[in-house]
Design an enzyme around this catalytic site. Structure first.
Site, PDB file in Angstrom:
ATOM      1  N   ASP A   1       0.812  -1.227   0.000  1.00 12.26           N
ATOM      2  CA  ASP A   1       0.000   0.000   0.000  1.00 12.26           C
ATOM      3  C   ASP A   1       0.844   1.275   0.000  1.00 12.26           C
ATOM      4  OD1 ASP A   1      -3.026  -0.944   0.538  1.00 12.26           O
ATOM      5  OD2 ASP A   1      -1.668  -2.231   1.665  1.00 12.26           O
TER       6      ASP A   1
ATOM      7  N   HIS B   1       0.589   3.602  -2.415  1.00 19.17           N
ATOM      8  CA  HIS B   1      -0.348   4.659  -2.852  1.00 19.17           C
ATOM      9  C   HIS B   1       0.372   5.839  -3.508  1.00 19.17           C
ATOM     10  CE1 HIS B   1      -4.214   3.123  -1.315  1.00 19.17           C
ATOM     11  NE2 HIS B   1      -3.461   2.507  -0.413  1.00 19.17           N
TER      12      HIS B   1
ATOM     13  N   ASP C   1      -1.770  -2.009  -4.365  1.00 19.23           N
ATOM     14  CA  ASP C   1      -1.982  -0.560  -4.244  1.00 19.23           C
ATOM     15  C   ASP C   1      -0.651   0.193  -4.298  1.00 19.23           C
ATOM     16  OD1 ASP C   1      -4.694  -0.746  -4.208  1.00 19.23           O
ATOM     17  OD2 ASP C   1      -4.967  -0.237  -2.101  1.00 19.23           O
TER      18      ASP C   1
ATOM     19  N   ASN D   1      -6.857  -2.976  -4.906  1.00 19.57           N
ATOM     20  CA  ASN D   1      -8.171  -2.509  -5.357  1.00 19.57           C
ATOM     21  C   ASN D   1      -8.098  -1.123  -5.991  1.00 19.57           C
ATOM     22  OD1 ASN D   1      -7.591  -1.707  -2.556  1.00 19.57           O
ATOM     23  ND2 ASN D   1      -9.563  -0.660  -2.640  1.00 19.57           N
ATOM     24  N   HIS D   2      -7.025  -0.366  -5.724  1.00 22.84           N
ATOM     25  CA  HIS D   2      -6.887   0.957  -6.337  1.00 22.84           C
ATOM     26  C   HIS D   2      -6.295   0.873  -7.744  1.00 22.84           C
ATOM     27  CE1 HIS D   2      -7.692   4.010  -3.076  1.00 22.84           C
ATOM     28  NE2 HIS D   2      -7.738   2.866  -2.394  1.00 22.84           N
TER      29      HIS D   2
ATOM     30  N   HIS E   1      -3.786  -4.231   1.857  1.00 25.62           N
ATOM     31  CA  HIS E   1      -5.073  -3.528   1.856  1.00 25.62           C
ATOM     32  C   HIS E   1      -5.390  -2.886   3.205  1.00 25.62           C
ATOM     33  CE1 HIS E   1      -8.929  -2.216   0.479  1.00 25.62           C
ATOM     34  NE2 HIS E   1      -9.590  -2.984   1.302  1.00 25.62           N
TER      35      HIS E   1
ATOM     36  N   HIS F   1      -4.486  -0.774   6.294  1.00 23.85           N
ATOM     37  CA  HIS F   1      -3.448   0.248   6.420  1.00 23.85           C
ATOM     38  C   HIS F   1      -2.800   0.309   7.797  1.00 23.85           C
ATOM     39  CE1 HIS F   1      -4.320   2.938   2.693  1.00 23.85           C
ATOM     40  NE2 HIS F   1      -4.373   1.651   2.410  1.00 23.85           N
TER      41      HIS F   1
END
Length: 514
Positions: A20, A22, A60, A127-128, A253, A255
């Site tokens: 993650d 991002h 992600d 999922n992002h 996923h 965080h």
């Protein structure tokens, strides 16, 4: 988990685990636009310093499904700086790479003779940044085509109904150590939950028995990207769904940083949840220190070492209940403002004290969750104006909530932090729920397919989502008709005409009204 001799590197596979990242989060914010890239740069530097064999990312990597050109360029620059070098890769991939890596080239990136890859990066999608569109491509496919990332875990849903997937491991060898790496990119939690509970819907392929290596000699790792917090059991994956032959699981996923491996009772495997490297939700779980995990594997033993990330923007979080404070009055807004100012100022001072050097001083993220039951509320944006230049998020320092009323079901009245972590999932109804609520019967297109198409159209800006859905179902109908008529062939125009007549006859306007 066991103690490994530190000097034996020829038989020890060293893996740096992160999830993650991002990249591109808040890229239009002048204060926070670089945060995700600084954290990812630090992760890659740690990989260099620790001389790991590979970096394993748990989904992600990008925040947006269609990252901006700026985000893509920065991601490629970071990967080029750290991945392209002359350092020899010490492990081999011995499985069928055309199955492991679903791209045009079909092999691990460091085996390409045109590139000097010294730091292999392996990643699934989340999922992002999951695949979308007619060609089912993800932003990670771009990095894969640039030969900077080994993209795996991209599932092809087969069969009818809930569908079927098959997980093939990437088989790695380093000296006497054998590792089977399974990847499962994000699938919608409701669907994957049903698949795990449907016999033979999820197939796990085990390594073949060889003369020098039994099946039990492989250290089995799974990396996945799904809901873990069970606020809704149907919208999460239970650890007990997973097979017992696994040894170690990397869970993306979620965080909150729970990086220390935890054993699942009765299952025999351990789970690490590294959490995100950048705070995307201002909740208590995200305020904990961020870490990555160095995983050293030798034979069937491993040694975990958590490594703190120092480039992460400081984040201070607290909760207060106004009615428990003695220095404020319900009818005196000034006393409320003075008290909240004191709380925020103390959090800013705390952040400054925690900084070990002046060079580390960054504007902190500050979040105060206020239970204002029995009190008047105030405007959070107006309150935050005085903290511009003092905190990184002046517009949303405060979040107001009320305690549940007596007699009300607490589970329905209280929104948990886990639910706040994914605000995009709140207040959304899927087509399946709307159909059930309206007592409609979908007679042409399957409800689940329409649900996925709507999700892709809204959340991923996939303008071809409904077209793809219709074309897929026409193809399935065509196949079924061919079977039912003992091989009779239909022209496409005739088939489309028949489907159109059927749509009209069965009052398709119900679907459009929905």
């Amino acid at each position: 988990m066991g103690d490994l001799p530190r000097e034996d590197n020829s038989n020890t596979l060293r893996v740096l685990v992160a999830t993650d990242c991002h990249l591109g989060y808040m890229e239009k914010d002048e204060v926070r636009r670089h945060d995700s890239f600084l954290a990812f740069e630090e992760i890659c530097k740690i990989a260099d310093e620790k001389q790991v064999d590979l970096v394993l990312l748990g989904g992600d990597l990008f925040h947006e499904n269609k990252p901006s050109r700026t985000t893509l360029v920065k991601a490629i620059e970071i990967l080029r700086r750290h991945c392209l070098n002359d350092r020899p890769v010490q492990f081999q991939v011995v499985s069928d790479q055309t199955v492991n890596f679903a791209n045009l080239f079909g092999h691990v990136n460091y085996e390409d003779p045109h590139f000097n890859i010294g730091l292999p990066v392996f990643s699934i999608h989340g999922n992002h940044d999951d695949p979308a569109g007619v060609d089912n491509l993800s932003a990670i496919d771009i990095l894969s085509a640039c030969n900077l990332v080994n993209y795996f875990g991209k599932m092809i849903l087969e069969g009818s109904g809930v569908g079927q997937i098959t997980l093939y491991p990437i088989l790695m060898k380093k000296g006497s150590t054998n590792v089977a790496l399974y990847g499962l990119g994000n699938i919608r939690d409701e669907r994957l939950n049903r698949m795990f509970q449907t016999p033979h819907a999820v197939q796990w392929m085990r390594p073949e028995v060889q003369e020098s290596c039994e099946v039990s000699d492989w250290f089995n790792i799974l990396v996945l990207h799904q809901n873990r917090v069970k606020t809704n059991p149907k919208n999460a994956i239970n650890e007990h769904f997973l097979p017992r032959f696994l040894d170690f699981i990397v869970w993306g996923h979620e965080h909150e940083c729970l990086v220390d491996p935890q054993e699942v009772p009765g299952m025999g495997f351990h789970i690490t949840q590294p959490g995100s490297s950048v705070a995307t939700s201002l909740i208590d779980g995200e305020s904990k220190p961020k870490h990555v995990l160095l995983l050293e594997i030798k034979g069937n033993q491993y040694r975990p070492t958590k490594i703190p990330l120092t480039s992460v923007r400081p984040f201070e979080y607290t909760e207060i209940v106004l009615k428990e404070e003695t220095d404020i009055s319900p009818n005196d807004q000034n006393s409320i403002l003075e008290h909240l100012d004191k709380v925020v100022s103390n959090l800013i001072d705390k952040s400054r004290r925690n900084a070990t050097s002046r060079s580390e001083l960054k504007l902190p993220l500050v979040r105060v969750k206020v239970d204002y039951s029995g009190f008047m509320t105030i405007n959070p944006q107006r309150f935050g104006q005085k903290y511009v230049g003092k905190v990184a998020n002046p517009q949303d320092i405060l979040i107001f909530s009320k305690a549940s009323k007596k007699g009300r079901n607490e589970s329905a009245a209280v929104i948990s932090d886990a639910e706040r972590l994914r605000p995009e999932e709140l207040n959304q109804q899927n087509i399946e729920a709307l159909v059930a609520e309206s007592n409609l019967k979908m007679e042409i297109l399957p409800v689940n397919d329409l649900d996925v198409a709507l999700h892709n159209f809204v959340n991923k800006d996939d303008k071809m989502a409904f077209y793809t859905c219709v074309q897929h179902n026409i193809q399935e109908t065509r196949s079924k008709l061919a079977k039912d008529t003992d091989g009779a062939k239909f022209e496409e125009d005739d088939l489309i005409l028949k489907v159109g007549e059927c749509l009209e006859a069965r009052k398709l306007y119900k679907f459009y009204n929905l």
